[in-house]
Design a protein around this motif. Sequence first.
Motif, short mmCIF file in Angstrom:
data_model
loop_
_atom_site.label_atom_id
_atom_site.label_comp_id
_atom_site.label_asym_id
_atom_site.label_seq_id
_atom_site.Cartn_x
_atom_site.Cartn_y
_atom_site.Cartn_z
N SER A 161 0.85 -1.18 0.00
CA SER A 161 0.00 0.00 0.00
C SER A 161 0.89 1.24 0.00
O SER A 161 2.10 1.15 0.22
CB SER A 161 -0.91 0.01 1.23
N VAL A 162 0.28 2.38 -0.20
CA VAL A 162 1.04 3.63 -0.20
C VAL A 162 1.75 3.81 1.14
O VAL A 162 2.89 4.29 1.19
CB VAL A 162 0.12 4.83 -0.53
N SER A 163 1.12 3.38 2.22
CA SER A 163 1.75 3.55 3.53
C SER A 163 2.99 2.68 3.71
O SER A 163 3.81 2.94 4.59
CB SER A 163 0.74 3.25 4.65
N ASP A 164 3.18 1.64 2.87
CA ASP A 164 4.37 0.78 2.93
C ASP A 164 5.58 1.41 2.24
O ASP A 164 6.72 0.99 2.47
CB ASP A 164 4.11 -0.57 2.25
N VAL A 165 5.35 2.39 1.41
CA VAL A 165 6.41 2.95 0.57
C VAL A 165 7.61 3.44 1.38
O VAL A 165 8.75 3.07 1.10
CB VAL A 165 5.86 4.04 -0.37
N PRO A 166 7.42 4.28 2.41
CA PRO A 166 8.60 4.79 3.13
C PRO A 166 9.49 3.71 3.73
O PRO A 166 10.72 3.80 3.63
CB PRO A 166 7.99 5.68 4.22
N ALA A 167 8.90 2.67 4.31
CA ALA A 167 9.72 1.62 4.93
C ALA A 167 10.55 0.89 3.88
O ALA A 167 11.72 0.56 4.13
CB ALA A 167 8.83 0.64 5.68
N PHE A 168 9.97 0.63 2.72
CA PHE A 168 10.73 -0.07 1.67
C PHE A 168 11.82 0.83 1.09
O PHE A 168 12.94 0.37 0.84
CB PHE A 168 9.79 -0.59 0.58
N LEU A 169 11.53 2.11 0.91
CA LEU A 169 12.56 3.02 0.41
C LEU A 169 13.69 3.16 1.43
O LEU A 169 14.87 3.15 1.06
CB LEU A 169 11.96 4.38 0.07
N ASP A 170 13.34 3.24 2.71
CA ASP A 170 14.36 3.34 3.76
C ASP A 170 15.23 2.09 3.81
O ASP A 170 16.40 2.17 4.20
CB ASP A 170 13.71 3.57 5.13
N ALA A 171 14.67 0.94 3.42
CA ALA A 171 15.43 -0.32 3.43
C ALA A 171 16.35 -0.46 2.23
O ALA A 171 17.11 -1.42 2.14
CB ALA A 171 14.46 -1.50 3.49
N GLY A 172 16.28 0.50 1.30
CA GLY A 172 17.16 0.44 0.14
C GLY A 172 16.50 0.05 -1.15
O GLY A 172 17.18 -0.14 -2.17
N THR A 173 15.18 -0.07 -1.15
CA THR A 173 14.46 -0.37 -2.38
C THR A 173 14.59 0.81 -3.33
O THR A 173 14.46 1.96 -2.92
CB THR A 173 12.96 -0.62 -2.08
N ALA A 174 14.84 0.54 -4.60
CA ALA A 174 14.96 1.61 -5.59
C ALA A 174 13.60 2.16 -5.98
O ALA A 174 13.42 3.37 -6.12
CB ALA A 174 15.69 1.10 -6.83
N VAL A 175 12.63 1.25 -6.15
CA VAL A 175 11.29 1.62 -6.60
C VAL A 175 10.28 0.72 -5.89
O VAL A 175 10.53 -0.47 -5.71
CB VAL A 175 11.16 1.43 -8.14
N VAL A 176 9.14 1.30 -5.54
CA VAL A 176 8.04 0.52 -4.98
C VAL A 176 6.92 0.50 -6.01
O VAL A 176 6.50 1.56 -6.50
CB VAL A 176 7.53 1.13 -3.65
N ALA A 177 6.45 -0.69 -6.34
CA ALA A 177 5.37 -0.85 -7.31
C ALA A 177 4.04 -1.01 -6.58
O ALA A 177 3.94 -1.79 -5.64
CB ALA A 177 5.63 -2.07 -8.20
N LEU A 178 3.07 -0.26 -7.03
CA LEU A 178 1.74 -0.29 -6.43
C LEU A 178 0.73 -0.73 -7.49
O LEU A 178 0.70 -0.16 -8.58
CB LEU A 178 1.35 1.09 -5.89
N GLY A 179 -0.06 -1.72 -7.15
CA GLY A 179 -1.08 -2.22 -8.07
C GLY A 179 -2.46 -2.04 -7.50
O GLY A 179 -3.13 -1.04 -7.75
N SER A 180 -2.89 -2.99 -6.67
CA SER A 180 -4.23 -2.94 -6.10
C SER A 180 -4.48 -1.67 -5.32
O SER A 180 -5.60 -1.16 -5.27
CB SER A 180 -4.46 -4.16 -5.20
N ALA A 181 -3.44 -1.12 -4.71
CA ALA A 181 -3.59 0.11 -3.93
C ALA A 181 -4.12 1.25 -4.79
O ALA A 181 -4.81 2.15 -4.29
CB ALA A 181 -2.26 0.51 -3.30
N LEU A 182 -3.83 1.22 -6.09
CA LEU A 182 -4.25 2.30 -6.97
C LEU A 182 -5.74 2.27 -7.27
O LEU A 182 -6.30 3.24 -7.78
CB LEU A 182 -3.46 2.26 -8.27
N ALA A 183 -6.40 1.15 -6.95
CA ALA A 183 -7.85 1.08 -7.11
C ALA A 183 -8.58 1.86 -6.03
O ALA A 183 -9.75 2.18 -6.15
CB ALA A 183 -8.32 -0.38 -7.11
N ASP A 184 -7.88 2.19 -4.96
CA ASP A 184 -8.44 2.92 -3.82
C ASP A 184 -8.19 4.42 -4.00
O ASP A 184 -7.04 4.85 -3.96
CB ASP A 184 -7.78 2.41 -2.53
N PRO A 185 -9.24 5.22 -4.22
CA PRO A 185 -9.05 6.66 -4.43
C PRO A 185 -8.30 7.34 -3.28
O PRO A 185 -7.53 8.28 -3.51
CB PRO A 185 -10.47 7.20 -4.57
N ASP A 186 -8.51 6.87 -2.05
CA ASP A 186 -7.81 7.48 -0.91
C ASP A 186 -6.30 7.26 -1.02
O ASP A 186 -5.51 8.16 -0.74
CB ASP A 186 -8.31 6.90 0.42
#
Length: 195
Positions: A161-186
């Motif tokens: 989810s969008v809320s997972d993005v910071p933790a993955f970026l902090d861990a060294g991930t180059a890019v976070v891919a979001l799929g199902s999360a984009l179906a949620d307007p919020d």
Amino acid sequence: MTFDEIVGDARIMAILRGLPPAETLSLATRLWDAGVTVLEIPLARPHGLDALRHVAAAAAERGLIVGAGTVVTPDAARAAADAGARYTVAPGLDLTVLAASLHAGLPHLPGVGTASEVGLAVAAGCRWLKAFPAGALGPGWISALHGPFPDVRFVATGGLSVSDVPAFLDAGTAVVALGSALADPDQRAQLADVL
């Protein structure tokens, strides 16, 4: 073209899955306007190839590119190239799919979930890898694999989810891919906070 060029300084990849072509194009347009420029259209769902054709044509008009996801056979890699994809993404590591994608002139992003798969992918010449399923692997997996593979660039994909993005970026991930999360307007509205 390389994944370094495809991704640039982007931190988010959008996966537009399972929508009819017109809806996929509408969502792609909203994402482009919001600043998300790395898009993947999975082929495994109904409408996937048609949606890819529509979005790839619109992307070209904007000077952007689109990739094909869930490319699990050499034939799918060739079909993706014919539909206008500029790169391919797979859930796993299949060297025949990698070879077919490269032969079609498309960089390939194979999925990995173990150190052995990372090692095989690196030996096959891949520097960018899809950590899948990232939601189950967790940010700690990324950090741990950067120890033995410091040059690998991970795209975290699967169950995020969008809320997972910071933790993955902090861990060294180059890019976070979001799929199902984009179906949620919020969650789409929260994208601006992580772009």
